[in-house]
Design a protein around this motif. Structure first.
Motif, PDB file in Angstrom:
ATOM      1  N   ARG A 319      -4.714   3.412  -4.116  1.00  0.00           N
ATOM      2  CA  ARG A 319      -4.229   2.100  -3.431  1.00  0.00           C
ATOM      3  C   ARG A 319      -4.667   2.275  -2.173  1.00  0.00           C
ATOM      4  N   GLY A 320      -5.903   2.772  -1.813  1.00  0.00           N
ATOM      5  CA  GLY A 320      -6.254   2.742  -0.385  1.00  0.00           C
ATOM      6  C   GLY A 320      -6.574   4.040   0.320  1.00  0.00           C
ATOM      7  N   VAL A 321      -6.591   4.126   1.735  1.00  0.00           N
ATOM      8  CA  VAL A 321      -6.599   5.084   2.421  1.00  0.00           C
ATOM      9  C   VAL A 321      -5.368   5.573   2.759  1.00  0.00           C
ATOM     10  N   VAL A 340       2.962  11.128   7.528  1.00  0.00           N
ATOM     11  CA  VAL A 340       2.289  11.005   6.202  1.00  0.00           C
ATOM     12  C   VAL A 340       2.509   9.437   5.748  1.00  0.00           C
ATOM     13  N   GLU A 341       1.319   8.909   5.561  1.00  0.00           N
ATOM     14  CA  GLU A 341       0.927   7.735   4.737  1.00  0.00           C
ATOM     15  C   GLU A 341       0.373   7.609   3.454  1.00  0.00           C
ATOM     16  N   ALA A 342       1.069   7.806   2.543  1.00  0.00           N
ATOM     17  CA  ALA A 342       0.419   7.866   1.351  1.00  0.00           C
ATOM     18  C   ALA A 342       1.374   7.509   0.286  1.00  0.00           C
ATOM     19  N   GLU A 343       0.891   6.793  -0.655  1.00  0.00           N
ATOM     20  CA  GLU A 343       1.776   5.795  -1.535  1.00  0.00           C
ATOM     21  C   GLU A 343       2.569   6.958  -2.567  1.00  0.00           C
ATOM     22  N   ASP A 344       2.054   8.005  -3.030  1.00  0.00           N
ATOM     23  CA  ASP A 344       2.554   9.039  -3.805  1.00  0.00           C
ATOM     24  C   ASP A 344       3.035  10.326  -3.352  1.00  0.00           C
TER      25      ASP A 344
END
Length: 395
Positions: A319-321, A340-344
């Protein structure tokens, strides 16, 4: 032995002694103050003499003021016989010696227990007698204990002496200036040899950052992220911001070694009055890696030593960086913010306390750690590669 000599010794003042009588004189000077393992019981010892190793400290420069408190702090945490070698202006071919106790005033603690004490032996030789120092060191060692060499100046300036002492050491610890140490000095100092290990004290200055970065991916579900990392940025302060400090380069080298990256291309350095940016290209399991070091000048209100401000890792996601960041809240703050910036990746922002190790803490940690350190061995070639290009390209 005169009472005044014993008092001076226990107070940490140097007492001159013939080189051939060091051990005999130490026994006399400790006298009734010290309890020894296996010796006669004393009613009121003020110190317990403990020696775990022979620590040979090289300081072949006129300046020693900053070293003494570091030695005392190290010996307080890691009791040992400290043998300090110095260069003097004596034109004779001889080595002079003096001894002193290393235990804060050698006075009983508040609870009545004796303090732990060790000893310091200072060996001085003039320019014509430096070749006599290895023999003098050998005769001053505590029998049956390992020898650790703590080298604090450019080893290329006294290469034969360095090689002679290193060859007899169980381990060697380089404590060279950062910034200021040349690639040639690090290459000579870190050259492997059978039967001993060599470490750079700066390696132990970023131990908290290694731990924090590793914890981000501790969970088995997050191991796959490491293969997708395609960029890493390390931000640091340095009194010489025209190039990245060794402290920051070691952290980048550790990442490269642990994640299986390979060197690719030629690193580039750009600098201006506000600092510098050093970029290196590597290749990871999934493709190219952009490794960047941003260096800013150390503020006037902070100690003029390198300091890491933050680490940012980026990975390509579906979904991106995705970004995984560790940053100090303020340059002088011991607190590091984790974001932390991560979807999962399920983690709320948090802050942890991570003090910058003092010089004494770095050295003591190096002495206490195992001789076997695979991450260091993997990182060392990357460190020398990065350092060589950073120094060659600085303005």
């Amino acid at each position: 032995m005169a009472e005044t000599s014993s008092d001076a010794f226990l107070q940490g003042r140097g007492v001159p002694v013939p080189l051939a009588r060091i051990d005999e004189t130490l026994e006399d000077l400790w006298g009734p103050a010290v309890a020894r393992a296996g010796g006669p019981e004393l009613e009121n010892p003020t110190a317990s003499r403990v020696v775990l190793a022979n620590l040979v400290v090289e300081r072949l420069t006129p300046e020693t003021g900053t070293l003494r408190p570091v030695i005392e702090a190290v010996v307080g945490r890691f009791p040992c016989r400290a043998i300090v070698i110095r260069e003097s202006d004596d034109q004779e071919r001889k080595v002079s010696a003096e001894v002193s106790a290393v235990c804060p005033a050698c006075a009983p603690q508040a609870n009545g227990e004796p303090r732990v004490g060790s000893e310091r032996i200072v060996l001085r030789a003039g320019p014509q007698a430096l070749d006599l120092l290895p023999g003098a060191v050998r005769s001053s060692l505590e029998t049956g204990l390992p020898m650790v060499l703590w080298w604090t100046t450019d080893p290329t300036a006294h290469e034969k002496l360095y090689r002679d002492l290193a060859a007899e050491s169980n381990r060697v610890m380089l404590d060279l200036p950062d910034p200021g140490a040349s690639v040639a000095a690090l290459k000579l100092g870190l050259a492997p040899a059978a039967g001993r290990c060599v470490r750079d004290a700066v390696w132990y200055g970023m131990i908290h950052w290694r731990e924090l970065a590793a914890r981000l991916f501790d969970h088995p579900d997050h191991h796959a992220i490491l293969r997708r990392i395609d960029a890493a940025t390390i931000t640091a302060l340095s009194p010489d911001p025209a190039a990245p400090p060794r402290l920051a380069l070691w952290l980048g080298a550790w990442l490269a070694g642990q994640l299986g990256w390979e060197r690719e291309g030629t690193p580039e350095l750009s600098a201006d009055g506000a600092g510098s940016i050093f970029k290196a290209r590597l290749r990871g399991p999934a493709g190219p890696i952009a490794l960047e070091f941003r260096t800013e000048p150390t503020p006037a209100d902070l100690a003029a030593t390198p300091r890491i401000l933050g680490v940012s890792l980026a990975a390509a996601g579906d979904r991106g960086v995705e970004t995984y960041q560790l940053h100090r809240s303020e340059p002088a703050s011991p607190d590091v913010r984790i974001l932390v910036e991560a979807e999962d990746y399920c983690r709320l922002p948090s802050t942890v306390h991570a003090e910058t190790p003092t010089p004494a803490q770095r050295v003591a940690t190096a002495l206490e750690f195992s001789r076997f350190d695979p991450p260091f061995e993997k990182a060392a070639p990357f460190l020398l590669w990065l350092l060589e290009h950073a120094q060659a390209k600085r303005p």
